[in-house]
Design a protein around this motif. Structure first.
Motif, PDB file in Angstrom:
ATOM      1  N   LEU A  11       0.570   6.936 -22.832  1.00 22.57           N
ATOM      2  CA  LEU A  11       1.756   6.178 -22.431  1.00 22.57           C
ATOM      3  C   LEU A  11       2.782   7.098 -21.775  1.00 22.57           C
ATOM      4  N   ALA A  12       2.893   8.321 -22.284  1.00 29.34           N
ATOM      5  CA  ALA A  12       3.816   9.269 -21.664  1.00 29.34           C
ATOM      6  C   ALA A  12       3.360   9.558 -20.239  1.00 29.34           C
ATOM      7  N   VAL A  41      -1.711   0.511 -17.222  1.00 26.59           N
ATOM      8  CA  VAL A  41      -1.752   1.164 -18.528  1.00 26.59           C
ATOM      9  C   VAL A  41      -0.947   0.358 -19.545  1.00 26.59           C
ATOM     10  N   VAL A  42       0.229  -0.080 -19.094  1.00 24.58           N
ATOM     11  CA  VAL A  42       1.081  -0.871 -19.987  1.00 24.58           C
ATOM     12  C   VAL A  42       0.369  -2.141 -20.431  1.00 24.58           C
ATOM     13  N   ILE A  43      -0.271  -2.797 -19.481  1.00 22.50           N
ATOM     14  CA  ILE A  43      -0.934  -4.062 -19.811  1.00 22.50           C
ATOM     15  C   ILE A  43      -2.067  -3.823 -20.808  1.00 22.50           C
ATOM     16  N   VAL A  44      -2.805  -2.750 -20.576  1.00 24.38           N
ATOM     17  CA  VAL A  44      -3.890  -2.419 -21.503  1.00 24.38           C
ATOM     18  C   VAL A  44      -3.324  -2.208 -22.909  1.00 24.38           C
ATOM     19  N   ALA A  45      -2.182  -1.512 -22.987  1.00 22.72           N
ATOM     20  CA  ALA A  45      -1.594  -1.236 -24.297  1.00 22.72           C
ATOM     21  C   ALA A  45      -1.040  -2.506 -24.925  1.00 22.72           C
ATOM     22  N   GLU A  46      -0.330  -3.310 -24.113  1.00 25.65           N
ATOM     23  CA  GLU A  46       0.346  -4.479 -24.667  1.00 25.65           C
ATOM     24  C   GLU A  46      -0.625  -5.571 -25.078  1.00 25.65           C
ATOM     25  N   ILE A  76       0.815  -1.211   0.000  1.00 24.89           N
ATOM     26  CA  ILE A  76       0.000   0.000   0.000  1.00 24.89           C
ATOM     27  C   ILE A  76       0.857   1.274   0.000  1.00 24.89           C
ATOM     28  N   SER A  77       2.149   1.116  -0.235  1.00 25.49           N
ATOM     29  CA  SER A  77       2.988   2.314  -0.303  1.00 25.49           C
ATOM     30  C   SER A  77       2.718   3.046  -1.607  1.00 25.49           C
ATOM     31  N   PRO A  78       2.999   4.350  -1.626  1.00 25.41           N
ATOM     32  CA  PRO A  78       2.793   5.120  -2.868  1.00 25.41           C
ATOM     33  C   PRO A  78       3.569   4.533  -4.037  1.00 25.41           C
ATOM     34  N   VAL A  79       4.757   3.991  -3.758  1.00 20.29           N
ATOM     35  CA  VAL A  79       5.568   3.399  -4.818  1.00 20.29           C
ATOM     36  C   VAL A  79       4.764   2.323  -5.534  1.00 20.29           C
ATOM     37  N   SER A  80       4.229   1.421  -4.743  1.00 18.11           N
ATOM     38  CA  SER A  80       3.491   0.306  -5.327  1.00 18.11           C
ATOM     39  C   SER A  80       2.286   0.802  -6.098  1.00 18.11           C
ATOM     40  N   LEU A  81       1.578   1.746  -5.500  1.00 14.84           N
ATOM     41  CA  LEU A  81       0.344   2.189  -6.153  1.00 14.84           C
ATOM     42  C   LEU A  81       0.653   2.868  -7.486  1.00 14.84           C
ATOM     43  N   LEU A  82       1.642   3.762  -7.463  1.00  8.45           N
ATOM     44  CA  LEU A  82       1.997   4.448  -8.719  1.00  8.45           C
ATOM     45  C   LEU A  82       2.458   3.439  -9.759  1.00  8.45           C
ATOM     46  N   ALA A  83       3.323   2.517  -9.318  1.00  7.60           N
ATOM     47  CA  ALA A  83       3.832   1.521 -10.258  1.00  7.60           C
ATOM     48  C   ALA A  83       2.691   0.657 -10.786  1.00  7.60           C
ATOM     49  N   ALA A  84       1.731   0.360  -9.890  1.00  6.83           N
ATOM     50  CA  ALA A  84       0.607  -0.477 -10.322  1.00  6.83           C
ATOM     51  C   ALA A  84      -0.196   0.221 -11.412  1.00  6.83           C
ATOM     52  N   VAL A  85      -0.472   1.508 -11.192  1.00  3.98           N
ATOM     53  CA  VAL A  85      -1.251   2.229 -12.206  1.00  3.98           C
ATOM     54  C   VAL A  85      -0.495   2.246 -13.532  1.00  3.98           C
ATOM     55  N   ALA A  86       0.802   2.538 -13.459  1.00  2.00           N
ATOM     56  CA  ALA A  86       1.595   2.558 -14.687  1.00  2.00           C
ATOM     57  C   ALA A  86       1.553   1.206 -15.375  1.00  2.00           C
ATOM     58  N   LEU A  87       1.677   0.135 -14.568  1.00  2.00           N
ATOM     59  CA  LEU A  87       1.681  -1.205 -15.154  1.00  2.00           C
ATOM     60  C   LEU A  87       0.333  -1.544 -15.784  1.00  2.00           C
ATOM     61  N   LEU A 141       4.156   8.508 -14.297  1.00  2.00           N
ATOM     62  CA  LEU A 141       3.768   7.855 -13.051  1.00  2.00           C
ATOM     63  C   LEU A 141       4.853   6.902 -12.588  1.00  2.00           C
ATOM     64  N   ALA A 142       5.396   6.169 -13.547  1.00  2.00           N
ATOM     65  CA  ALA A 142       6.430   5.205 -13.201  1.00  2.00           C
ATOM     66  C   ALA A 142       7.658   5.927 -12.646  1.00  2.00           C
ATOM     67  N   LEU A 143       8.021   7.049 -13.274  1.00  2.00           N
ATOM     68  CA  LEU A 143       9.174   7.805 -12.783  1.00  2.00           C
ATOM     69  C   LEU A 143       8.894   8.332 -11.376  1.00  2.00           C
ATOM     70  N   LEU A 144       7.671   8.785 -11.175  1.00  2.00           N
ATOM     71  CA  LEU A 144       7.291   9.253  -9.850  1.00  2.00           C
ATOM     72  C   LEU A 144       7.433   8.124  -8.830  1.00  2.00           C
ATOM     73  N   ALA A 145       7.053   6.928  -9.277  1.00  2.00           N
ATOM     74  CA  ALA A 145       7.147   5.783  -8.385  1.00  2.00           C
ATOM     75  C   ALA A 145       8.591   5.572  -7.951  1.00  2.00           C
ATOM     76  N   VAL A 146       9.512   5.704  -8.915  1.00  4.86           N
ATOM     77  CA  VAL A 146      10.923   5.517  -8.577  1.00  4.86           C
ATOM     78  C   VAL A 146      11.377   6.606  -7.612  1.00  4.86           C
ATOM     79  N   ALA A 147      10.998   7.831  -7.935  1.00  2.79           N
ATOM     80  CA  ALA A 147      11.391   8.936  -7.072  1.00  2.79           C
ATOM     81  C   ALA A 147      10.862   8.691  -5.659  1.00  2.79           C
ATOM     82  N   ALA A 148       9.594   8.233  -5.595  1.00  2.00           N
ATOM     83  CA  ALA A 148       9.005   7.972  -4.294  1.00  2.00           C
ATOM     84  C   ALA A 148       9.784   6.889  -3.564  1.00  2.00           C
ATOM     85  N   SER A 149      10.180   5.863  -4.323  1.00  2.00           N
ATOM     86  CA  SER A 149      10.877   4.760  -3.680  1.00  2.00           C
ATOM     87  C   SER A 149      12.203   5.231  -3.094  1.00  2.00           C
ATOM     88  N   PHE A 150      12.805   6.255  -3.708  1.00  3.13           N
ATOM     89  CA  PHE A 150      14.067   6.745  -3.170  1.00  3.13           C
ATOM     90  C   PHE A 150      13.824   7.664  -1.983  1.00  3.13           C
TER      91      PHE A 150
END
Lengths: 490, 665, 315, 161
Positions: free
Chosen positions: C297-298, C188-193, C175-186, C303-312
């Motif tokens: 996708l951009a 979107v990716v899954i929908v596209a792929e 339930i951390s912000p990292v996971s949530l942001l990454a989940a949303v990004a993923l 969101l994914a970059l935000l997730a990384v930033a959050a994780s740091f």
């Protein structure tokens, strides 16, 4: 109606002055009088329902007319049609290619001539097709059709494309050219009904009505007001089921399938309503020369419920930002383009042109206000909204006409027989203005019926609207025009 | 004399003999080809020996004035010598008949080829500044002669030559200035002395040295913004020379950065490496974007070189960054990834350029929009290019996949280690690498799918024929290396790690990261994939009704036969990407519609024009070029377009440099 | 190679192959019901596949091996992923392949095979589909890898087994912000792929708007069956991956029959629920204009970059 | 979004209960398809009336899909052709090519009176004949246009469901 008979040389001057005075070329057709060929041009103008016919008698040895292609875009296409079917040569035509007859049709065989006879051998279909090749690096062509992936009529589209950018589109039609006009010949007006009903299956009422009006015009046949009201109700019922189909299909083309499902549900309800009104889901069998008969009048309450339902569907569609984004600004047809090409009906009104035969050439004495269109930018959204807004006014019209009829379900004028002549019927079908012109022989049989579906005028507008449109937006654009193949190809 | 020294001696001796023979019998291109290949083989042996620990050092004071020639082959240099040699082997074999067919038998050209290889092999072995600069310049001159070899083919070749001559010498001057400043702070110009002095330099001086040399070396490596010559010169050169330039010569730019930045200057500070990282990331994305837009097969490959060198610099930048924060294992991992990518890139780029040359040889065209349908007529070349394309796309089981995997591992594990700078740089770098990888896939699908599959788009492509055996053999050498690198990277990892100066990855079949969790087995992955294919094929065979396969016409929507014009073109394939990135690439498009006189709705003709200019080049170079033009007469006289004159300039610059060197000493 | 890994390596592919068509059937059924229809039933995709396998094989004139082998490669890549990714059991049969990057690259390889097949036909539609697919793939890649980055940083590994185990041991991370942001990004990716709305319309009948479908227009019979099976499998694999990256509970951690059974049931339920949600969600969205897809996708990359930033910064 | 959800809930199920499985013989090859029939529609020269009713048959009310029939984009994916209209001279060859593009076993359904016997268009100069004159026909559906119930019945003869 004014009729003038001219020599070929007088045609351009006369036509030019009519066009300058605001007339539009509504119909042009070849005629085979046995000893000579004749070209007929029908010009109409809006205020006051003015109609002028120019009859050009042609030299039997060399049937030629001077081309009007420079004056009117539509004339150029009518001339090519006359050339293909009658062998009448338009001199000075900028693009004298075949239009109706495909490449493999035998040369020199003009099927509409009385003595055309059985055709000679047809050639191979894979012949050359005069086609504008787009020059440039990396340009390729997408051939689509005549057998399409969706449930669309047969037409061949040839896109010249770089990637997703459409550089040029050429539509090749007349795949369903059956020779319908020739089938009318020799029939009595009543026998012609079954053909008129099948010019375009989704426009049964529009074409049948135009045909009956033309026959009645030729006979100077007085039709009771009630019959005209019943006809007007049927015309609007046809508009209803077709407009909701298009509204749903437009949503479907942007993958908003749920609204298509709702639209199809409403359409099924309307088709069943048609069935109770006329005994036929596509409203066949109710209109005949001299009158109209239905089995019941539509229930205004049911129509009101349908109206609410559809308003909700439209609201849902437009409140979806993706849907409105897909519609807005897509494939715009500017007002001047729409006017130059002579577009009609929904397409023309979406581009801001005030053409509507219900008001320009009324067959009904009662006046109804013109539908007000909120958006006339000529894009897909405008064409969507024009349909939605017409849906509402049509329901209002039907309700009001039903009230006037007060339960009377049949009316026919006193029968008129014999007497040849010619007549014109003009009707605003759901796609746009339909024109039929009939000529009758002395014994009251049909000698020539010319059918003009609005699609004939609107098809050339499609490539024009597609300038700067990307390939995946083509189906949506095509659907927003929703032109008839059968009505165009005949 | 150990094996490495013997090898290097053999390189010089065989190379010079070959050049001599070429001067005597220029018509015998087989001699030149064999000689070049053997020279390359000797270089491979020398490099491998150095990597295995057999370093050597030799000083020949009498050969050059001042400090003389000094050669040392350490593992780092050995890797680059070996890579150069490997490319030369493939290119030499290939040249045996390719040169025959393209009528490249003028004496100068034939002499230049072995000299070019020798010069490239000597650059990483140079142990003092003067040797380095002389070899560097010899390499530049030899390659320049080769680039303009086919100048009769059109003005594009001459223009490419001009660009190359000017840029390479500007780069040379930059390196010269940097090293000159460096040498001024050291007792002599030997690398040992510089290494000694490097640690004591003030940050400002070290920064100047680093930036000046970086500019010069990255210009050689085709790194943005000094890349402009590369997509011009590489495609215009004969294809085996393209391979040598794109697969071997550019590496020496990387070598220079590592040698000066890491070895001589001793690592420096974080901002250097952030700069390198940024340059690398921008080059990678920009290079592949240009390649994705390109419909010229060889130009596309040249632009992909910029991309790959960019990826290498990302690795080197990351390595420097980690090293400056004391994470030496991670630094070794990043450097290993970068150097492995150098090796892999050399292999697949050789293969791709040789295959492209084979296509050019067979069809006379490198325009993808005019190719296609080569599979039935050129099966070996098609397979070779397909393999190269797979290798270049960072997809398993491809060559670049392993190195990019290592690179990504380094970047991921670097985040917690590197502080705030890394926290910003690493995710952006990952995104850049990922975007590069994605675009590379699209680019090579385009190149292979449009260029080789489907039906021929032109008569030339329809009449193509397979190339002669030696050309195929040249491709074969590169292909085998590609496959080995893809399936068993452990085979070269010890060598690469020796050059990188640290072991961060271990394992044989499975690569495992040291001090971090992470493992990958390309071999198992490939075997698994093959097994899955066999299983699926077997199951389908068993389940399918016994019906004969029927050949049918393509589905044409019932509309008639499909012509070649209805095939997707390379330009079209890239158009969606071009639209997506139109802010970056700013294409110039023009649609000309002419109408019939009678109606503006009757179209008479439509013409489409498109140009994707190099935007960086336009922004950066055009003002400079315009300024130069504005200088007028003097400039015009200098830039007469004569290649000889540029060679002369090069000579003067070398002399000047030597004099300057003497003065500053 | 542990016993658990072997069990997973056998059970998972069988489950994915058998279950994927049912997942597609379920998703079609959900959509049908929301549209007021009765629907063809959950088993309909299996009926379709069975029939396709009985049909004639057709080789369009002018196509090469690339066209014929692409369906095999497509299925094989997905099958390998089904074997190695911890879907049912935490340990992988082939651990050195169970790396997120490798898995992503394998799935991309399948897409490339199909794109090449599309180009190989030499038809306008095949090329168009390939071009669109590759454009989307190129743009999806950054999001995907950065999202993976965000997930791996907290574990210090891109090994899927490691990520799943770590989440099992420390559920708070989900339930951390990292996971949530990454989940949303993923997502979107899954929908596209996987070619779902709003990126592609799996049920479109218009050649000119297709992405995935345009590449497979020439396939018939068993070849088509493979392509359809593979696209169903890709969908389940992606959904399974999503489920187990963020909610691995229920997955077998030991090789007992009960644990494996629970693992299977958990996967079926998770993927079924995700598929149902995806199908229901699709009803509410329309397909984007082709050149709006990059914007989507951009956005997800951001969101994914935000997730990384959050994780740091939140670490 | 909420308003759409409300609309969906309010509307509920639209599909009408299925009529009993039609009597009468099924084409032999239809049994091979095992309850899954992919359909490619071909308009060979219809007035587009039949298209309206095919649309109705696949609309939510009649829901032809529930019986295992589905419209597909390519004849390569199809098991059956649904041909409407008289076959015009211009559509005869495209129809043949479409038929050829379908992998065996394949079926042809002639929808509507025109497709069966040219209907009112018999004798027109642009007409090549009925569908049967161009490709072999397995099932015929009467009507001008056939009612959706009749079309669904015809489809169920193919799917057997």
């Amino acid at each position: 109606m004014i009729t003038r008979t001219l020599t070929p040389a007088e045609l351009p001057g006369q036509a030019g002055s009519l066009l300058e005075r605001g007339f539009r070329l509504a119909l042009a057709a070849g005629h085979d009088d046995g000893d000579r060929l004749r070209a007929v041009y029908l010009f109409t103008a809006a205020p006051g329902d003015r109609r002028v016919e120019l009859h050009v008698l042609l030299d039997p040895q060399a049937p030629e007319v001077p081309s009007l292609a420079g004056l009117s875009f539509a004339a150029g296409r009518f001339e090519r049609e006359m050339h293909d079917l009658f062998g009448i040569v338009p001199t000075g035509h900028p693009l004298p290619q075949r239009l109706v007859r495909h490449f493999h049709w035998p040369r020199g065989w003009y099927p509409m001539l009385t003595d055309a006879g059985e055709p000679p051998e047809f050639g191979s279909v894979d012949g050359p097709y005069p086609f504008r090749t787009v020059e440039g690096p990396g340009v390729y062509e997408i051939p689509v059709g005549p057998v399409h992936a969706g449930m669309i009529g047969p037409g061949h589209f040839r896109f010249s494309v770089v990637g997703e950018t459409i550089l040029n589109l050429k539509a090749r039609l007349w795949f369903v050219h059956r020779g319908l006009e020739k089938l009318f010949r020799g029939r009595t007006p009543d026998e012609g009904i079954e053909l008129a009903e099948r010019v375009s299956g989704d426009t049964t009422v529009g074409h049948t009505l135009a045909y009956c009006l033309a026959v009645e015009d030729a006979h100077r046949w007085a039709v009771p007001e009630d019959a005209q009201r019943i006809r007007a109700i049927l015309l609007e019922l046809e508009r209803l089921y077709n407009h909701i189909t298009d509204i749903g299909a437009l949503c479907n083309d942007v993958a908003y399938g749920v609204l298509n499902a709702h639209s199809q549900r409403v359409r099924e309800r309307l088709l069943r309503l048609n069935d109770t009104v006329t005994g036929h889901r596509l409203l066949r069998g109710a209109i005949h020369p001299g009158g109209a008969t239905v089995t019941a009048l539509p229930d205004p309450h049911e129509l009101a419920a349908i109206g609410t339902d559809v308003a909700e569907i439209v609201e849902l569609a437009l409140s979806n930002t993706v849907v409105s984004d897909r519609f807005t600004g897509t494939a715009p047809l500017r007002r001047d383009q729409a006017a130059d090409l002579g577009t009609l009906g929904v397409v023309a009104r979406a581009s801001g042109l005030d053409v509507d035969a219900r008001h320009d050439h009324p067959f009904l004495s009662a006046e109804f206000p013109r539908t007000v269109h909120t958006r006339t930018d000529g894009d897909v959204l405008s064409r969507f909204l024009v349909r939605a807004e017409e849906f509402t006014t049509s329901i209002a019209m039907i309700t009001s006409l039903t009230g006037m009829l007060d339960g009377r379900i049949t009316a026919t004028g006193p029968a008129v027989t014999g007497a040849g002549g010619s007549g014109v019927g003009i009707v605003e079908g759901w796609r746009g203005t339909i024109v039929h012109r009939v000529e009758l022989t002395g014994d009251g049989r049909l000698s020539r019926v010319k059918v003009v579906d609005p699609s004939f005028f609107n098809w050339p507008a499609l490539p024009v609207a597609l300038t700067d449109t990307i390939v995946p937006d083509f189906p949506l654009t095509n659907k927003s025009f929703n032109l008839s193949y059968a009505g165009n190809d005949l | 004399m150990n094996l490495a020294a013997t090898g290097m001696a053999a390189v010089v001796a065989i190379g010079l003999v070959t050049a001599l023979l070429a001067a005597v019998v220029p018509a015998r291109s087989a001699v030149v080809g064999v000689g070049t290949a053997v020279t390359g083989a000797a270089a491979v042996v020398a490099g491998a020996a150095a990597l295995a620990g057999g370093s050597f050092s030799v000083v020949l004071p009498e050969v050059l004035p001042l400090s003389g020639v000094a050669l040392t082959l350490d593992p780092l240099g050995g890797l680059f010598v070996a890579v150069t040699g490997g490319v030369a082997v493939a290119a030499g074999i290939y040249a045996m008949s390719y040169v025959d067919s393209l009528d490249l038998r003028t004496r100068g050209v034939q002499v230049a080829l072995p000299l070019f290889v020798v010069a490239m092999a000597l650059v990483p072995a140079a142990a003092n500044v003067s040797t380095l600069l002389v070899c560097w310049e010899l390499m530049a001159l030899a390659s320049l002669v080769l680039v303009v070899a086919e100048h009769r083919r059109g003005p594009r070749v001459a223009s490419a030559g001009r660009w190359y001559a000017v840029m390479t010498h500007l780069g040379f001057v930059s390196v010269l200035i940097g090293l000159m400043v460096f040498v001024a702070h050291a007792p002599d110009d030997s690398f040992a002395a510089l290494r000694e002095a490097g640690g004591r330099l003030s940050p400002a001086v070290a920064g100047v040295v680093f930036v000046a040399t970086l500019a010069g070396f990255t210009s050689k490596a085709g790194i943005v913004p000094l890349h402009a010559w590369l997509p011009r010169a590489h495609p215009e050169a004969p294809s085996h020379v393209s391979a040598l330039m794109s697969a071997a010569m550019v590496n020496l730019g990387v070598y220079g950065v590592v040698r000066v930045g890491v070895d001589l200057l001793g690592g420096g500070t974080a901002w250097w490496w952030l700069l390198v990282l940024a340059l690398g990331a921008v080059s990678a994305v920009y290079g592949i974007l240009q390649a994705a837009m390109s419909s010229d097969l060889k130009r596309l490959l040249g632009q992909s070189t910029t991309e790959n060198m960019g990826l290498v610099l990302v690795g080197i930048g990351a390595a420097g960054l980690f090293a400056s924060s004391g994470e030496h294992t991670l630094a070794a991992l990043a450097l290993t990834a970068a150097l492995l990518h150098v090796v892999g890139h050399a292999a697949f780029k050789t293969l791709l350029f040789l295959a492209a040359g084979s296509v050019l040889h067979a069809t006379g065209s490198r325009d993808l929009d005019a190719l296609g349908g080569l599979r039935p007529v050129m099966p070996v070349t098609t397979a070779a290019f397909g393999l190269g394309a797979l290798a270049a796309s960072a997809l398993p089981p491809g060559t670049a996949f392993v190195s990019e995997w290592l690179l990504l591992q380094a970047l991921i594990h670097g985040l917690p280690a590197g502080g705030v700078a890394a926290a910003i740089a690493m995710p952006v770098a990952v995104a850049a690498v990922a975007l590069t990888a994605g675009l590379a896939v699209a680019t090579f699908v385009k190149a292979f799918g449009v260029g080789f599959l489907a039906k021929p788009r032109s008569g030339a492509a329809a009449d193509a024929h397979e190339s002669p055996f030696t050309m195929l053999a040249g491709m074969g050498v590169a292909a085998v290396v590609c496959v080995v690198l893809a399936l068993w990277p452990a085979g070269v990892l010890p060598a690469v790690q020796a050059a990188a100066g640290g072991a961060a990855v271990s394992g044989d079949v499975t690569l495992r990261l040291s001090q971090a969790t992470g493992a990958l087995s390309p071999l198992l992955l490939t075997l698994g994939l093959l097994a899955a294919v066999v299983v699926v094929a077997g199951v389908v065979r068993a389940a399918v009704a016994r019906r004969a396969r029927r050949e049918a016409r393509l589905w044409d929507c019932g509309g008639g036969p499909m012509s070649a014009r209805m095939e997707y073109t390379a330009t079209s394939f890239a158009e969606p990407l071009q639209r997506v990135f139109d802010d970056v690439v700013q294409p110039e498009l023009d649609v000309d519609v002419s109408h019939h006189q009678e109606s503006r709705y009757l179209v008479q003709a439509v013409e489409y024009r498109r140009k994707v200019p190099d935007r960086i080049e336009r922004r950066l170079y055009e003002p400079v070029l315009n300024a130069i033009t504005a200088w007028g007469g003097a400039g015009r006289r200098l830039a007469s377009g004569s290649v000889h004159r540029y060679l002369g300039y090069g000579f003067y610059v070398v002399c000047g440099a030597l004099i300057l060197l003497a003065v500053t000493r | 190679m542990s016993a658990l890994g072997v069990v997973g390596g056998v059970v998972q592919p069988v489950l994915i192959v058998a279950g994927s068509p049912l997942l597609v059937g379920l998703m079609r059924q959900v959509r049908a019901r929301l549209e007021g229809r009765a629907g063809a039933g959950v088993a309909q995709p299996w009926r379709d596949l069975r029939k396709l396998l009985r049909k004639e094989r057709i080789t369009p004139r002018g196509t090469s091996e690339v066209f014929r082998f692409a369906p095999l490669v497509l299925v094989a890549t997905t099958l390998v992923v089904a074997v190695v990714v911890p879907f049912v059991a935490t340990e992988s049969a082939v651990d050195p392949v169970a790396d997120l990057f490798a898995v992503v690259a394998l799935l991309a390889l399948g897409a490339v095979a199909l794109a090449l097949a599309g180009l190989d036909t030499g038809t306008a539609f095949g090329g168009m589909g390939a071009s669109r697919e590759m454009t989307i793939l190129a743009l999806v890649e950054p999001t995907l890898l950065v999202a993976i980055f965000a997930l791996s940083v907290r574990v210090g590994s891109t090994n899927l087994g490691a990520i799943v185990s770590s989440t099992l041991h420390d559920p708070a991370r989900v339930i951390s912000p990292v996971s949530l942001l990454a989940a949303v990004a993923l997502i979107v990716v899954i929908v596209a792929e996987t070619g779902r709305i709003p990126v592609d319309n799996p049920s479109t009948h218009l050649e000119l708007t297709m992405v995935h479908e345009a590449m497979v227009l020439e396939y018939a019979g068993p070849d088509l069956a493979l392509v359809e099976l593979a696209s169903a499998m890709r969908l389940s694999v992606f959904l399974g991956l999503l489920a187990n990256l963020f909610a691995p509970w229920g997955i077998a951690t030991e090789a007992t029959p009960l644990a494996v059974l629970i693992g299977v049931l958990a996967l079926v339920v998770k993927v079924g629920v995700l598929g149902g949600l995806l199908a229901a969600g699709e009803v509410f969205v329309a397909k984007l204009r082709l050149f709006r897809v990059p914007e989507l996708l951009a956005g997800s990359s951001l969101l994914a970059l935000l997730a990384v930033a959050a994780s740091f910064f939140l670490a | 979004m909420l308003s759409l959800w409300r609309k969906i809930r309010r509307t509920g199920r639209v599909a009408e209960p299925p009529p009993p499985l039609p009597e009468g013989e099924r084409p032999e090859r239809a049994a091979l398809l095992g309850g899954s029939v992919q359909i490619r529609h071909v308009d060979a020269g219809s007035c587009n009336g039949c298209e309206i009713e095919i649309g109705s048959a696949f609309g939510p009310v009649h829901d032809g899909e529930r019986y295992g029939a589905r419209l597909v984009a390519s004849p390569r994916h199809a098991d059956a052709l649904l041909v409407t209209g008289v076959v015009t001279r211009n559509m005869a060859e495209p129809l043949r090519r479409t038929f050829d593009a379908v992998p065996a076993p394949k079926l042809v359904v002639a929808v509507g009176d025109c497709a069966r016997n040219c209907g009112v268009f018999a004798g027109a100069y642009g007409v090549a004949g009925a569908v049967r004159d161009v490709v072999p026909v397995d099932v015929e559906i009467h009507g001008c246009p056939p009612r959706p119930e009749a079309i669904v019945e015809g489809l169920r003869k193919l799917t057997g469901r």
